[in-house]
Write a protein that holds these residues in place. Structure first.
Motif, PDB file in Angstrom:
ATOM      1  N   ALA A 140       0.845  -1.201   0.000  1.00 37.43           N
ATOM      2  CA  ALA A 140       0.000   0.000   0.000  1.00 37.43           C
ATOM      3  C   ALA A 140       0.876   1.243   0.000  1.00 37.43           C
ATOM      4  O   ALA A 140       1.910   1.287   0.662  1.00 37.43           O
ATOM      5  N   LEU A 141       0.449   2.251  -0.747  1.00 39.95           N
ATOM      6  CA  LEU A 141       1.112   3.550  -0.778  1.00 39.95           C
ATOM      7  C   LEU A 141       0.202   4.579  -0.133  1.00 39.95           C
ATOM      8  O   LEU A 141      -1.004   4.603  -0.399  1.00 39.95           O
ATOM      9  N   SER A 142       0.759   5.408   0.733  1.00 34.02           N
ATOM     10  CA  SER A 142      -0.060   6.434   1.373  1.00 34.02           C
ATOM     11  C   SER A 142      -0.509   7.466   0.340  1.00 34.02           C
ATOM     12  O   SER A 142       0.114   7.625  -0.711  1.00 34.02           O
ATOM     13  N   ARG A 143      -1.576   8.168   0.659  1.00 31.86           N
ATOM     14  CA  ARG A 143      -2.141   9.125  -0.299  1.00 31.86           C
ATOM     15  C   ARG A 143      -1.140  10.220  -0.658  1.00 31.86           C
ATOM     16  O   ARG A 143      -1.123  10.695  -1.795  1.00 31.86           O
ATOM     17  N   ASN A 144      -0.298  10.619   0.299  1.00 29.35           N
ATOM     18  CA  ASN A 144       0.699  11.660   0.013  1.00 29.35           C
ATOM     19  C   ASN A 144       2.004  11.087  -0.538  1.00 29.35           C
ATOM     20  O   ASN A 144       2.987  11.795  -0.700  1.00 29.35           O
ATOM     21  N   VAL A 145       2.027   9.790  -0.822  1.00 37.56           N
ATOM     22  CA  VAL A 145       3.178   9.088  -1.392  1.00 37.56           C
ATOM     23  C   VAL A 145       4.430   9.274  -0.543  1.00 37.56           C
ATOM     24  O   VAL A 145       5.542   9.296  -1.038  1.00 37.56           O
ATOM     25  N   GLN A 146       4.225   9.348   0.756  1.00 36.97           N
ATOM     26  CA  GLN A 146       5.340   9.501   1.682  1.00 36.97           C
ATOM     27  C   GLN A 146       5.709   8.177   2.337  1.00 36.97           C
ATOM     28  O   GLN A 146       6.857   7.999   2.767  1.00 36.97           O
ATOM     29  N   TRP A 147       4.750   7.249   2.390  1.00 35.88           N
ATOM     30  CA  TRP A 147       4.960   6.001   3.105  1.00 35.88           C
ATOM     31  C   TRP A 147       4.506   4.807   2.263  1.00 35.88           C
ATOM     32  O   TRP A 147       3.612   4.911   1.430  1.00 35.88           O
ATOM     33  N   LEU A 148       5.123   3.665   2.551  1.00 34.31           N
ATOM     34  CA  LEU A 148       4.810   2.400   1.894  1.00 34.31           C
ATOM     35  C   LEU A 148       4.603   1.349   2.982  1.00 34.31           C
ATOM     36  O   LEU A 148       5.404   1.255   3.917  1.00 34.31           O
ATOM     37  N   ALA A 149       3.518   0.570   2.876  1.00 38.71           N
ATOM     38  CA  ALA A 149       3.230  -0.501   3.842  1.00 38.71           C
ATOM     39  C   ALA A 149       3.248  -1.838   3.125  1.00 38.71           C
ATOM     40  O   ALA A 149       2.735  -1.968   2.009  1.00 38.71           O
ATOM     41  N   VAL A 150       3.821  -2.845   3.776  1.00 37.60           N
ATOM     42  CA  VAL A 150       3.928  -4.187   3.198  1.00 37.60           C
ATOM     43  C   VAL A 150       3.531  -5.207   4.257  1.00 37.60           C
ATOM     44  O   VAL A 150       4.035  -5.167   5.390  1.00 37.60           O
ATOM     45  N   SER A 151       2.637  -6.121   3.897  1.00 34.65           N
ATOM     46  CA  SER A 151       2.297  -7.244   4.782  1.00 34.65           C
ATOM     47  C   SER A 151       2.721  -8.540   4.108  1.00 34.65           C
ATOM     48  O   SER A 151       2.692  -8.652   2.881  1.00 34.65           O
ATOM     49  N   SER A 152       3.106  -9.520   4.917  1.00 37.23           N
ATOM     50  CA  SER A 152       3.606 -10.783   4.363  1.00 37.23           C
ATOM     51  C   SER A 152       3.270 -11.936   5.296  1.00 37.23           C
ATOM     52  O   SER A 152       2.711 -11.749   6.382  1.00 37.23           O
TER      53      SER A 152
END
Length: 405
Positions: A264-276
């Motif tokens: 997932a990319l945050s709306r402001n494109v400042q953060w990235l989230a990854v689940s595994s």
């Protein structure tokens, strides 16, 4: 091969507030058949809507819709024997795309039903010779993903617009942009590790060799100008400019192989989230400069009109100072293996189990995590210090005390 039947003009795609109404009831094209309340409900799928404000759960008895902030079950449709393994929302509108499970005789896995819940009727139906792997919606398009082919339809008249051949795609990997000024689709290419980008508004096709091994997961920003990818090895996540295919950043989830469940990319494109499947949700800081909210539209328009220039997106995508931690041995770049110079996650949240889960960004530096074990988590992270995230909320959303009333 697809066939259409029972085509009706779709209702207006306005945002009916039915998903805040707490509605509950039975679902079906004929006479309603209620389920036995004592029957055990099995969870078959979970998926967010396009802005990550809601998520849909396909169950062995129908489907349910939940609001993320504040958490609430807002819609439930039950049907005896009505198992749905794909439930695709269209933002918060009345329209959903439904695909049944193999045990569902009325809605088999090779059929897509476009359902208008406001009118309680089917407004479109697509049948194929093989099982449907995924359905993606935007306000003007319906995208149906099969094992090796993708069909793209116009929403208003359900006419077939495009067909795309892909490599074998059992996971149904496909993404759409949802910005009003862009129409972008990302799907698997014909080669291993390749992602195909279609900029329909610009009539541009871009093939990006994202990884050496098979693609495991990818996502687009809302405008489709950035893409994040992971291979089936699951160790590296890469960020690309979709217009020219430039790789902008690479971060490392870990050293061991892992199955990536979501990016997932945050709306402001400042953060990235990854689940595994390792049971940890990782947050990474992105090294891309984002235009202010007021100037985003102007920057985007300029980029689109100057798409042939490799520097047309410099103001929007140029690297800034990295904030993800590097290994202490990163000063020996070029001497030691590449992972000694990797950017590692900025913040983490460890789930108590190893269930399949999907993550998304909420408001004010929060992350929402939905699990296939019926768990819902909301966590916060420190945008300056990083580290372990704080759990704000944990709900077992399949339990009766959270259902719509």
């Amino acid at each position: 091969m697809s066939t259409l039947s029972g085509i009706m003009q779709p209702a207006r795609l306005d945002d009916y507030e039915i998903f805040n109404s707490g509605a509950s009831g039975s679902f079906g094209l004929g006479e309603p058949v209620f389920t036995d309340a004592n029957n055990k409900v099995e969870l078959l799928s979970v998926s967010y809507n396009q802005d990550y404000g809601c998520f849909a759960a396909g169950t062995s008895h129908g489907f349910r819709i939940y609001n993320c902030e504040p958490f609430k079950e807002t819609l439930r449709r039950d049907l005896k024997g009505g198992a749905f393994r794909i439930v695709e929302m269209l933002f918060r509108s009345n329209v959903l795309a439904l695909v049944g499970d193999v045990a569902n005789s009325q809605y088999p896995p090779n059929k897509v039903v476009i359902w208008d819940d406001h009118q309680r009727r089917c407004i479109g139906e697509f049948s194929f010779r093989s099982d449907v792997r995924a359905v993606k919606l935007r306000r003007d398009r319906i995208v149906i993903v099969l094992e090796c082919k993708i069909y793209i339809y116009n929403f208003m008249d359900l006419k077939l617009l495009h067909q795309i051949e892909t490599t074998t795609n059992p996971r149904g990997l496909c993404c759409l942009s949802h910005h009003s000024n862009t129409s972008v689709l990302a799907c698997l290419g014909l080669q291993q590790g390749q992602v195909r980008i279609e900029h329909f508004g610009l009539n541009i096709t871009k093939l990006i060799s994202a990884h050496e091994s098979h693609i495991g997961c990818f996502t687009l920003t809302m405008d489709g100008l950035l893409m994040a990818t992971a291979s089936r090895k699951g160790t590296l996540i890469r960020i690309f400019n979709t217009l020219d295919g430039t790789r902008l950043q690479e971060v490392r989830r870990g050293l061991e192989r892992a199955e990536i469940y979501s990016i997932a990319l945050s709306r402001n494109v400042q953060w990235l989230a990854v689940s595994s499947d390792k049971g940890t949700v990782h947050i990474f800081s992105l090294r891309v400069r984002v235009a202010s909210e007021d100037s985003t539209s102007a920057t985007l328009s300029s980029a689109l009109f100057n798409q042939n220039s490799s520097t047309s997106l410099d103001g929007f995508l140029s690297p800034s100072t990295p904030t993800n931690p590097n290994t202490p041995l990163s000063f020996m770049k070029g001497v030691l293996p590449k992972y000694f110079n990797s950017e590692w996650s900025f913040a983490q949240f460890n789930l108590p189990g190893y269930t399949q889960s999907i993550a998304a960004f909420g408001s004010h530096n929060t992350v929402v995590i939905v699990g296939m074990d019926g768990s819902f988590y909301r966590c916060s992270f420190d945008s300056v210090q990083g580290g372990d995230m704080s759990q704000l909320e944990h709900i077992c959303y399949l339990k009766a005390d959270s259902q719509a009333r």
